[in-house]
Design an enzyme around this catalytic site. Structure first.
Site, mmCIF file in Angstrom:
data_model
loop_
_atom_site.group_PDB
_atom_site.id
_atom_site.type_symbol
_atom_site.label_atom_id
_atom_site.label_comp_id
_atom_site.label_asym_id
_atom_site.label_seq_id
_atom_site.Cartn_x
_atom_site.Cartn_y
_atom_site.Cartn_z
ATOM 1 N N HIS A 19 0.905 -1.264 0.224
ATOM 2 C CA HIS A 19 -0.149 -0.070 0.120
ATOM 3 C C HIS A 19 0.760 1.288 -0.059
ATOM 4 O O HIS A 19 0.490 2.292 -0.629
ATOM 5 C CB HIS A 19 -1.075 0.071 1.098
ATOM 6 C CG HIS A 19 -1.879 -1.064 1.066
ATOM 7 N ND1 HIS A 19 -2.340 -1.967 2.176
ATOM 8 C CD2 HIS A 19 -2.779 -1.549 0.022
ATOM 9 C CE1 HIS A 19 -3.325 -2.865 1.691
ATOM 10 N NE2 HIS A 19 -3.423 -2.742 0.357
ATOM 11 N N HIS A 42 -7.869 -8.010 -8.066
ATOM 12 C CA HIS A 42 -8.175 -8.738 -6.771
ATOM 13 C C HIS A 42 -8.441 -7.957 -5.665
ATOM 14 O O HIS A 42 -7.612 -7.605 -4.658
ATOM 15 C CB HIS A 42 -7.248 -9.741 -6.379
ATOM 16 C CG HIS A 42 -7.017 -10.593 -7.645
ATOM 17 N ND1 HIS A 42 -6.393 -10.256 -8.912
ATOM 18 C CD2 HIS A 42 -7.411 -11.899 -8.024
ATOM 19 C CE1 HIS A 42 -6.199 -11.205 -9.938
ATOM 20 N NE2 HIS A 42 -6.971 -12.197 -9.337
ATOM 21 N N GLU A 117 -13.663 -8.340 -7.683
ATOM 22 C CA GLU A 117 -13.538 -9.512 -6.656
ATOM 23 C C GLU A 117 -14.762 -10.551 -6.878
ATOM 24 O O GLU A 117 -15.832 -10.390 -6.945
ATOM 25 C CB GLU A 117 -14.021 -8.381 -5.320
ATOM 26 C CG GLU A 117 -13.955 -9.490 -3.951
ATOM 27 C CD GLU A 117 -12.641 -10.409 -3.990
ATOM 28 O OE1 GLU A 117 -12.823 -11.708 -3.804
ATOM 29 O OE2 GLU A 117 -11.652 -9.779 -3.945
ATOM 30 N N ASP A 142 -13.796 -12.335 -12.623
ATOM 31 C CA ASP A 142 -12.473 -12.697 -12.671
ATOM 32 C C ASP A 142 -11.565 -11.455 -13.157
ATOM 33 O O ASP A 142 -11.607 -10.983 -14.416
ATOM 34 C CB ASP A 142 -12.139 -13.919 -13.700
ATOM 35 C CG ASP A 142 -10.872 -14.336 -13.971
ATOM 36 O OD1 ASP A 142 -9.802 -13.491 -13.232
ATOM 37 O OD2 ASP A 142 -10.537 -15.427 -14.407
ATOM 38 N N GLY A 143 -10.586 -10.924 -12.162
ATOM 39 C CA GLY A 143 -9.880 -9.872 -12.414
ATOM 40 C C GLY A 143 -8.849 -9.891 -13.495
ATOM 41 O O GLY A 143 -8.375 -9.089 -14.172
ATOM 42 N N ASP A 163 -3.310 -8.226 -7.590
ATOM 43 C CA ASP A 163 -2.815 -8.633 -6.033
ATOM 44 C C ASP A 163 -3.626 -10.243 -5.967
ATOM 45 O O ASP A 163 -4.475 -10.064 -4.959
ATOM 46 C CB ASP A 163 -3.210 -7.909 -5.140
ATOM 47 C CG ASP A 163 -2.985 -8.124 -3.514
ATOM 48 O OD1 ASP A 163 -2.519 -9.469 -3.270
ATOM 49 O OD2 ASP A 163 -3.585 -7.716 -2.852
#
Length: 278
Positions: A19, A42, A117, A142-143, A163
């Site tokens: 982050h 994600h 998500e 699905d990202g 991620d």
């Protein structure tokens, strides 16, 4: 594949490096007035209560954000990150923002946010956490595949965070594969891959795949809280950044030694490397 929930791990050292890098990239990219598309492949729930049963079961935040809460050093990037987390709290540490809420602090009216998500419960929570801004869109899809449908963006400026849970071993190569595909469609975007170090050989392969792909300007930033081991468990994590802001390398060169001192045991270390030149 849908069992992973980040609420058990919120605020741990892996979150800190992820982050802080994300915040620094977005701060730089939003200095220009031009619109920006932010894509989070994600996303998780986006916001975490540290008194929840999940967070209390592992208490990983005690080894991460809790150790930075009273930071008194002079590193501007660390101070800015701690202040960002404090903006979600009163005096005491009670909440931790996931990547969607970190990104939200930088995204402006002219920007778009795309958040993927698949976990059904976390998708609902994420939608609630971002519902107050129409420019932030949540997709229960699905990202990996969703990213490819969003590049190149109409804004011609994109910042991507990938991620995945890494619950299955193929996620490492899948992440590399999808980022390479997105890069080939839109090579001026900024792409970030977060990765955990559980088995160093998987990270070596991930790095080599990117190095040999033809992708340019690849940097790597890693924080190891302990030495690599053959035993079960994550010992380190990092961010691979493609087309990073020119300021990021110097920032991480100053941040990572302090993080090793504050967040790692005596065997901990860091990496700050230019894997592929511009």
């Amino acid at each position: 594949m849908l069992s992973y929930r980040h609420s058990f791990h919120a605020g741990n050292p892996a979150d800190i490096i992820k982050h802080l890098v994300l915040a620094n990239v977005l701060e730089y990219m939003t200095r220009k007035d031009k619109p920006l598309d932010y894509i989070d492949t994600h996303s998780g729930a986006g916001f975490f209560e540290l008194s929840s049963s999940d967070a209390q079961k592992t208490q990983e935040y005690l080894d991460g954000i809790a150790k930075l809460w009273h930071y008194s050093g002079d590193n501007d990037a660390i101070k800015a990150f701690v202040d960002l987390v404090k903006s979600f709290n009163d005096d005491a540490l009670a909440f931790y923002p996931g990547s969607p809420k970190v990104a939200e602090q930088f995204l402006r009216r002219q920007d778009k946010g795309w958040f993927f998500e698949l976990h059904p419960k976390d998708s609902v929570l994420l939608t609630d956490n971002l519902a107050h801004k129409k420019s932030l869109r949540v997709r229960s899809e699905d990202g990996f595949k969703g990213l490819l449908g969003l590049v190149p963006p109409s804004s011609r400026r994109a910042c991507v965070l990938m991620d995945p849970p890494y619950e299955i071993k193929t996620d490492y190569q899948q992440a590399a594969k999808m980022i390479i595909k997105a890069y080939k469609k839109f090579n001026s975007g900024t792409y970030m891959i977060w990765y955990p170090v559980v088995d160093r050989a998987r990270i070596d392969l991930l790095e080599q795949t990117l190095i040999e792909s033809g992708v340019r300007n690849v940097q790597l930033f890693e924080l190891a809280t302990s030495a690599d081991t053959q035993e079960h468990g994550m010992t380190a994590s990092g961010m691979i950044v493609i087309n990073a802001p020119w300021t990021l390398k110097a920032t991480m060169d100053s941040v990572l030694p302090e993080f090793v001192e504050m967040l790692s045991d005596e065997t901990g270390f860091y990496r700050s490397e230019q894997l592929v030149a511009e």
